[in-house]
Design a protein around this motif. Structure first.
Motif, PDB file in Angstrom:
ATOM      1  N   PHE A 144       0.805  -1.214   0.000  1.00  0.00           N
ATOM      2  CA  PHE A 144       0.000   0.000   0.000  1.00  0.00           C
ATOM      3  C   PHE A 144       0.844   1.273   0.000  1.00  0.00           C
ATOM      4  O   PHE A 144       0.499   2.259  -0.635  1.00  0.00           O
ATOM      5  N   GLU A 145       1.960   1.241   0.742  1.00  0.00           N
ATOM      6  CA  GLU A 145       2.744   2.467   0.934  1.00  0.00           C
ATOM      7  C   GLU A 145       4.000   2.523   0.079  1.00  0.00           C
ATOM      8  O   GLU A 145       4.680   3.552   0.056  1.00  0.00           O
ATOM      9  N   LYS A 146       4.355   1.394  -0.544  1.00  0.00           N
ATOM     10  CA  LYS A 146       5.559   1.331  -1.398  1.00  0.00           C
ATOM     11  C   LYS A 146       6.849   1.528  -0.596  1.00  0.00           C
ATOM     12  O   LYS A 146       7.863   1.971  -1.138  1.00  0.00           O
ATOM     13  N   ASN A 147       6.806   1.231   0.689  1.00  0.00           N
ATOM     14  CA  ASN A 147       8.039   1.263   1.494  1.00  0.00           C
ATOM     15  C   ASN A 147       7.886   0.303   2.660  1.00  0.00           C
ATOM     16  O   ASN A 147       6.792  -0.148   2.986  1.00  0.00           O
ATOM     17  N   GLN A 148       9.011  -0.023   3.295  1.00  0.00           N
ATOM     18  CA  GLN A 148       9.005  -0.985   4.393  1.00  0.00           C
ATOM     19  C   GLN A 148       8.571  -0.320   5.689  1.00  0.00           C
ATOM     20  O   GLN A 148       8.786   0.871   5.891  1.00  0.00           O
ATOM     21  N   GLY A 149       7.971  -1.118   6.571  1.00  0.00           N
ATOM     22  CA  GLY A 149       7.569  -0.596   7.873  1.00  0.00           C
ATOM     23  C   GLY A 149       6.265  -1.206   8.337  1.00  0.00           C
ATOM     24  O   GLY A 149       5.721  -2.119   7.706  1.00  0.00           O
ATOM     25  N   LEU A 150       5.754  -0.711   9.456  1.00  0.00           N
ATOM     26  CA  LEU A 150       4.480  -1.121  10.018  1.00  0.00           C
ATOM     27  C   LEU A 150       3.648   0.124  10.306  1.00  0.00           C
ATOM     28  O   LEU A 150       4.180   1.224  10.412  1.00  0.00           O
ATOM     29  N   TYR A 151       2.361  -0.067  10.446  1.00  0.00           N
ATOM     30  CA  TYR A 151       1.451   1.055  10.642  1.00  0.00           C
ATOM     31  C   TYR A 151       1.383   1.505  12.096  1.00  0.00           C
ATOM     32  O   TYR A 151       1.215   0.692  13.004  1.00  0.00           O
ATOM     33  N   PHE A 152       1.490   2.817  12.316  1.00  0.00           N
ATOM     34  CA  PHE A 152       1.200   3.463  13.599  1.00  0.00           C
ATOM     35  C   PHE A 152       2.007   2.867  14.761  1.00  0.00           C
ATOM     36  O   PHE A 152       1.477   2.643  15.851  1.00  0.00           O
ATOM     37  N   ILE A 153       3.292   2.612  14.545  1.00  0.00           N
ATOM     38  CA  ILE A 153       4.092   2.031  15.628  1.00  0.00           C
ATOM     39  C   ILE A 153       4.967   3.071  16.328  1.00  0.00           C
ATOM     40  O   ILE A 153       5.780   2.724  17.176  1.00  0.00           O
ATOM     41  N   LYS A 154       4.789   4.353  15.998  1.00  0.00           N
ATOM     42  CA  LYS A 154       5.552   5.379  16.704  1.00  0.00           C
ATOM     43  C   LYS A 154       5.078   5.479  18.149  1.00  0.00           C
ATOM     44  O   LYS A 154       3.956   5.096  18.485  1.00  0.00           O
ATOM     45  N   LYS A 155       5.929   5.990  19.025  1.00  0.00           N
ATOM     46  CA  LYS A 155       5.587   6.131  20.443  1.00  0.00           C
ATOM     47  C   LYS A 155       4.490   7.171  20.628  1.00  0.00           C
ATOM     48  O   LYS A 155       4.410   8.153  19.889  1.00  0.00           O
ATOM     49  N   SER A 156       3.648   6.940  21.645  1.00  0.00           N
ATOM     50  CA  SER A 156       2.669   7.957  22.028  1.00  0.00           C
ATOM     51  C   SER A 156       3.384   9.087  22.753  1.00  0.00           C
ATOM     52  O   SER A 156       4.421   8.882  23.393  1.00  0.00           O
ATOM     53  N   ASN A 157       2.839  10.280  22.660  1.00  0.00           N
ATOM     54  CA  ASN A 157       3.456  11.433  23.316  1.00  0.00           C
ATOM     55  C   ASN A 157       3.339  11.345  24.828  1.00  0.00           C
ATOM     56  O   ASN A 157       4.212  11.802  25.563  1.00  0.00           O
ATOM     57  N   SER A 158       2.252  10.758  25.332  1.00  0.00           N
ATOM     58  CA  SER A 158       2.034  10.640  26.773  1.00  0.00           C
ATOM     59  C   SER A 158       1.176   9.414  27.042  1.00  0.00           C
ATOM     60  O   SER A 158       0.243   9.120  26.286  1.00  0.00           O
ATOM     61  N   TYR A 159       1.504   8.706  28.132  1.00  0.00           N
ATOM     62  CA  TYR A 159       0.732   7.523  28.500  1.00  0.00           C
ATOM     63  C   TYR A 159      -0.191   7.783  29.690  1.00  0.00           C
ATOM     64  O   TYR A 159      -0.952   6.905  30.085  1.00  0.00           O
ATOM     65  N   GLN A 160      -0.125   8.984  30.259  1.00  0.00           N
ATOM     66  CA  GLN A 160      -0.960   9.306  31.407  1.00  0.00           C
ATOM     67  C   GLN A 160      -2.456   9.161  31.126  1.00  0.00           C
ATOM     68  O   GLN A 160      -3.187   8.599  31.956  1.00  0.00           O
ATOM     69  N   PRO A 161      -2.973   9.607  29.971  1.00  0.00           N
ATOM     70  CA  PRO A 161      -4.414   9.462  29.719  1.00  0.00           C
ATOM     71  C   PRO A 161      -4.887   8.015  29.742  1.00  0.00           C
ATOM     72  O   PRO A 161      -6.011   7.724  30.149  1.00  0.00           O
ATOM     73  N   TYR A 162      -3.999   7.107  29.327  1.00  0.00           N
ATOM     74  CA  TYR A 162      -4.391   5.707  29.257  1.00  0.00           C
ATOM     75  C   TYR A 162      -4.464   5.083  30.651  1.00  0.00           C
ATOM     76  O   TYR A 162      -5.312   4.219  30.911  1.00  0.00           O
ATOM     77  N   PHE A 163      -3.580   5.504  31.551  1.00  0.00           N
ATOM     78  CA  PHE A 163      -3.671   5.054  32.943  1.00  0.00           C
ATOM     79  C   PHE A 163      -4.986   5.523  33.563  1.00  0.00           C
ATOM     80  O   PHE A 163      -5.656   4.776  34.286  1.00  0.00           O
ATOM     81  N   ILE A 164      -5.362   6.750  33.284  1.00  0.00           N
ATOM     82  CA  ILE A 164      -6.621   7.299  33.827  1.00  0.00           C
ATOM     83  C   ILE A 164      -7.816   6.535  33.263  1.00  0.00           C
ATOM     84  O   ILE A 164      -8.765   6.206  33.997  1.00  0.00           O
TER      85      ILE A 164
END
Length: 300
Positions: A144-164
């Motif tokens: 689909f993208e014509k390059n190597q990699g995986l989708y949306f695997i970059k780090k989140s900016n903050s994990y605090q909302p997910y703990f809440i």
């Protein structure tokens, strides 16, 4: 944190339509009536690989397709199936059907004792699925993208909302943990107790739960990575609904309350993924809920 919740809520509101959501709830209600009312099982019983694969493919395809059709009924939705993107409608159900149906445990657990095979059949399947899905999704990324990699695997900016968010879910999980239907399924690690008996150790339980946690990487990478990333280019923010309905269909082998809540969880995690372009916050919430369910099932 507030910005993330606000933006995610805005995405859900943008995709909202009384007709679309009403049709989704109707389909979910009918599926639950059929599956949990003892009329017909919508999840395959123990059967051959090809039977399970065909059954699962049809199940996932129907719910995925219905999500597209319901979304297309909204007047403000413009679909743009150009190039390879149209194939995602068939490829996605097929790929996840293979993830569920392939007998990874037979490969991973060969030459082990029968009791060990029984105890770790599910973890072996989860690990095998992870090793299968990462290259498969990587191949689709290349197509689909014509390059190597995986989708949306970059780090989140903050994990605090997910703990809440996890803390907010805790009272609901406690309420679910005392239900008979919940206790029939959880803890999933009871397989270790039943198969190994008194020889079961903390290491065995830890390996089981670690494999369980890793399976959610597979799920998030598929639903909130591949599907949200690709379909957002076709449907924009409206991609959240077909992905959530597809996500509901994979829970039809679980207790009814969990299956129903999975649709709403799919909407929330889909909106978060759409906003952050990362799967890791969703994985933290998804994995945290699952492990809390395991813990509560042991406690109760």
């Amino acid at each position: 944190m507030k910005e993330l919740f606000t933006a995610s809520w805005q995405h859900i509101r943008q995709s909202f339509s009384i007709l679309t959501y009403g049709l989704c709830f109707l389909v979910i209600s009918i599926a639950c009536w059929l599956n949990y009312g003892g009329i017909i099982s919508l999840w395959p019983e123990e059967s051959s690989f090809y039977h399970s694969l065909l059954f699962l493919f049809l199940l996932f395809f129907v719910f995925f397709l219905l999500g597209f059709l319901f979304t297309a009924l909204q007047r403000n939705v413009q679909t743009n199936f150009t190039g390879n993107y149209k194939w995602i409608l068939l490829l996605a159900p097929l790929l996840f059907s293979l993830k569920v149906a392939l007998p990874f445990d037979e490969v991973v657990l060969q030459n082990t004792s029968p009791s060990f095979q029984t105890a770790f059949q599910k973890p072996a399947g989860w690990l095998g699925a992870l090793l299968f899905m990462i290259p498969a999704i990587g191949l689709l990324h290349f197509i689909f993208e014509k390059n190597q990699g995986l989708y949306f695997i970059k780090k989140s900016n903050s994990y605090q909302p997910y703990f809440i968010l996890l803390l907010c879910m805790l009272p609901l999980l406690v309420a679910a943990a005392v239900q008979p239907a919940f206790q029939e399924v959880y803890p999933r690690a009871k397989d270790v107790t039943m198969a190994l008996g008194s020889s079961a150790s903390l290491i065995h339980y830890s390996l089981f739960e670690l494999s369980y946690a890793l399976d959610f990487i597979t799920i998030e990478l598929f639903f909130r990575g591949l599907l949200i990333a690709v379909l957002s280019r076709v449907l924009g923010v409206h991609c959240i609904i077909p992905v959530a309905l597809f996500y509901f269909s994979i829970h039809l082998g679980k207790p009814m309350q969990e299956a129903i809540s999975s649709f709403f969880g799919g909407l929330i995690l889909g909106a978060v993924s759409y906003e952050t372009k990362s799967i890791w916050g969703g994985w933290m919430v998804h994995c945290g809920i699952a492990l809390l369910m395991e813990l509560l099932a042991f406690v109760f």
